[in-house]
Design a protein around this motif. Structure first.
Motif, PDB file in Angstrom:
ATOM      1  N   LEU A  84       4.691-102.164  17.011  1.00 18.56           N
ATOM      2  CA  LEU A  84       4.963-101.019  16.136  1.00 18.56           C
ATOM      3  C   LEU A  84       6.087-100.146  16.689  1.00 18.56           C
ATOM      4  N   GLU A  85       6.050 -99.903  17.983  1.00 17.85           N
ATOM      5  CA  GLU A  85       7.053 -99.039  18.608  1.00 17.85           C
ATOM      6  C   GLU A  85       8.458 -99.608  18.457  1.00 17.85           C
ATOM      7  N   LYS A  86       8.569-100.928  18.467  1.00 19.29           N
ATOM      8  CA  LYS A  86       9.880-101.585  18.405  1.00 19.29           C
ATOM      9  C   LYS A  86      10.339-101.866  16.975  1.00 19.29           C
ATOM     10  N   ALA A  87       9.449-101.698  15.996  1.00 21.14           N
ATOM     11  CA  ALA A  87       9.798-101.998  14.602  1.00 21.14           C
ATOM     12  C   ALA A  87      10.882-101.043  14.108  1.00 21.14           C
ATOM     13  N   GLU A  88      11.799-101.566  13.300  1.00 22.43           N
ATOM     14  CA  GLU A  88      12.942-100.788  12.832  1.00 22.43           C
ATOM     15  C   GLU A  88      12.824-100.483  11.338  1.00 22.43           C
ATOM     16  N   GLY A  89      13.480 -99.407  10.928  1.00 19.01           N
ATOM     17  CA  GLY A  89      13.514 -99.040   9.522  1.00 19.01           C
ATOM     18  C   GLY A  89      12.173 -98.503   9.038  1.00 19.01           C
ATOM     19  N   GLN A  90      11.958 -98.583   7.728  1.00 17.79           N
ATOM     20  CA  GLN A  90      10.687 -98.165   7.152  1.00 17.79           C
ATOM     21  C   GLN A  90       9.637 -99.243   7.408  1.00 17.79           C
ATOM     22  N   VAL A  91       8.603 -98.873   8.142  1.00 11.18           N
ATOM     23  CA  VAL A  91       7.573 -99.839   8.525  1.00 11.18           C
ATOM     24  C   VAL A  91       6.428 -99.790   7.510  1.00 11.18           C
ATOM     25  N   ILE A  92       6.122-100.957   6.937  1.00 15.93           N
ATOM     26  CA  ILE A  92       5.005-101.084   6.008  1.00 15.93           C
ATOM     27  C   ILE A  92       3.976-102.001   6.652  1.00 15.93           C
ATOM     28  N   ALA A  93       2.807-101.459   6.951  1.00 13.26           N
ATOM     29  CA  ALA A  93       1.776-102.201   7.682  1.00 13.26           C
ATOM     30  C   ALA A  93       0.650-102.597   6.738  1.00 13.26           C
ATOM     31  N   ASN A  94       0.329-103.886   6.721  1.00 11.45           N
ATOM     32  CA  ASN A  94      -0.739-104.398   5.865  1.00 11.45           C
ATOM     33  C   ASN A  94      -1.967-104.730   6.709  1.00 11.45           C
ATOM     34  N   LEU A  95      -3.060-103.994   6.473  1.00 10.08           N
ATOM     35  CA  LEU A  95      -4.286-104.154   7.254  1.00 10.08           C
ATOM     36  C   LEU A  95      -5.289-105.043   6.520  1.00 10.08           C
ATOM     37  N   SER A  96      -4.897-106.251   6.237  1.00 10.26           N
ATOM     38  CA  SER A  96      -5.823-107.195   5.609  1.00 10.26           C
ATOM     39  C   SER A  96      -5.335-108.609   5.856  1.00 10.26           C
ATOM     40  N   GLY A  97      -6.280-109.560   5.761  1.00 14.07           N
ATOM     41  CA  GLY A  97      -5.944-110.940   6.049  1.00 14.07           C
ATOM     42  C   GLY A  97      -6.050-111.210   7.538  1.00 14.07           C
ATOM     43  N   GLY A  98      -6.100-112.458   7.911  1.00 17.46           N
ATOM     44  CA  GLY A  98      -6.159-112.811   9.321  1.00 17.46           C
ATOM     45  C   GLY A  98      -7.544-112.639   9.904  1.00 17.46           C
ATOM     46  N   PRO A  99      -7.728-113.085  11.141  1.00 16.21           N
ATOM     47  CA  PRO A  99      -9.034-112.981  11.804  1.00 16.21           C
ATOM     48  C   PRO A  99      -9.484-111.534  11.968  1.00 16.21           C
ATOM     49  N   ARG A 100     -10.786-111.309  11.900  1.00 10.56           N
ATOM     50  CA  ARG A 100     -11.315-109.949  12.023  1.00 10.56           C
ATOM     51  C   ARG A 100     -11.009-109.327  13.376  1.00 10.56           C
ATOM     52  N   GLU A 101     -10.989-110.143  14.437  1.00 13.61           N
ATOM     53  CA  GLU A 101     -10.694-109.601  15.766  1.00 13.61           C
ATOM     54  C   GLU A 101      -9.304-108.961  15.785  1.00 13.61           C
ATOM     55  N   LEU A 104      -9.094-105.579  13.617  1.00 15.99           N
ATOM     56  CA  LEU A 104      -9.559-104.374  14.303  1.00 15.99           C
ATOM     57  C   LEU A 104      -8.521-103.879  15.298  1.00 15.99           C
ATOM     58  N   ALA A 105      -7.947-104.786  16.065  1.00  8.95           N
ATOM     59  CA  ALA A 105      -6.946-104.405  17.064  1.00  8.95           C
ATOM     60  C   ALA A 105      -5.708-103.807  16.390  1.00  8.95           C
ATOM     61  N   PHE A 106      -5.272-104.401  15.277  1.00 11.08           N
ATOM     62  CA  PHE A 106      -4.088-103.919  14.569  1.00 11.08           C
ATOM     63  C   PHE A 106      -4.348-102.545  13.951  1.00 11.08           C
ATOM     64  N   THR A 107      -5.541-102.338  13.426  1.00 13.63           N
ATOM     65  CA  THR A 107      -5.899-101.043  12.854  1.00 13.63           C
ATOM     66  C   THR A 107      -5.839 -99.944  13.913  1.00 13.63           C
ATOM     67  N   ILE A 108      -6.400-100.226  15.091  1.00 15.86           N
ATOM     68  CA  ILE A 108      -6.370 -99.249  16.183  1.00 15.86           C
ATOM     69  C   ILE A 108      -4.935 -98.959  16.602  1.00 15.86           C
ATOM     70  N   ALA A 109      -4.123-100.001  16.685  1.00 18.62           N
ATOM     71  CA  ALA A 109      -2.720 -99.824  17.058  1.00 18.62           C
ATOM     72  C   ALA A 109      -2.004 -98.937  16.034  1.00 18.62           C
ATOM     73  N   CYS A 110      -2.272 -99.162  14.746  1.00 19.70           N
ATOM     74  CA  CYS A 110      -1.638 -98.364  13.694  1.00 19.70           C
ATOM     75  C   CYS A 110      -2.070 -96.904  13.768  1.00 19.70           C
ATOM     76  N   ILE A 111      -3.362 -96.668  14.013  1.00 18.94           N
ATOM     77  CA  ILE A 111      -3.861 -95.294  14.115  1.00 18.94           C
ATOM     78  C   ILE A 111      -3.240 -94.574  15.308  1.00 18.94           C
TER      79      ILE A 111
END
Length: 209
Positions: A84-101, A104-111
């Motif tokens: 997230l820190e290295k992402a450029e421009g307008q960042v659009i994060a999608n919190l769905s799909g992929g393994p549940r583990e 959860l980690a991606f949600t915490i990172a986004c928060i």
């Protein structure tokens, strides 16, 4: 420039919906977050489908697969925070799909990095629709006056600057200045209400209190 960060599972329609909703053009970037070890080939089929679609739109759209170790939860959170820190421009994060583990980690990172994210979405398994959501900013640092103002708004919401100033025995200019800062860190929202502005506490404000 837009950077799409999305968990990626076996259903490409989630990511297609994301692209359709917000648009994509040359120079934009799609980052699909996947585990280091693929359980089967279905995930790769999703990746190829998104790659084919993006190339049909514009060959300069960059598709990247970002691998994380699903067995190392702490490592995932820190790695995704770094992404997230290295992402450029307008960042659009999608919190769905992929393994549940990974979800959860991606949600915490986004928060933990609300300042880096322009839009946050999730794809409903119930109605099969992409929804825009608002993550609470729970990493904001509040001053004593800001806490008093938030408590007042929480108790008397909806309210306005004049009423808060009267209840807290502070000047309206002081309240106005602090309200602007609270609105910046998304702990309250300011809504036009005739000639005044109506103040409401947000989920982030409630969690911080």
């Amino acid at each position: 420039m837009k950077t799409y960060l999305s968990l990626s599972g076996f259903d490409s329609s989630q990511i297609v919906s994301l692209i359709v909703k917000y648009g994509i053009e040359g120079g934009d970037k799609i980052v699909l977050i996947r585990p280091e070890v693929e359980p089967d080939t279905r995930g790769e089929l999703t990746t190829r489908a998104i790659q084919d679609l993006s190339h049909q739109i514009d060959s300069s759209i960059n598709l990247e697969i970002y691998r994380v170790n699903h067995q190392d939860f702490e490592g995932m959170v820190l790695s995704l925070k770094d992404l997230l820190e290295k992402a450029e421009g307008q960042v659009i994060a999608n919190l769905s799909g992929g393994p549940r583990e990974i979800f959860l980690a991606f949600t915490i990172a986004c928060i933990s990095k609300p300042d880096k994210i322009h839009k946050t979405t999730n794809f409903s398994d119930i109605d099969r629709c992409l929804n825009e959501i608002h993550l609470p900013n729970i990493v904001a640092s509040l001053e004593e006056k800001q806490i008093k103002i938030l408590k007042d708004i929480s108790e008397f919401s909806p309210t306005n600057i004049t009423n808060i100033a009267e209840r807290l025995s502070l000047s309206e200019s002081t309240i106005s200045r602090q309200v602007a800062r609270l609105a910046d860190n998304k702990t309250l929202e300011v809504l036009p209400k005739g000639k005044t502005k109506e103040l409401r506490i947000t989920l982030a404000g409630k969690l911080l209190l």
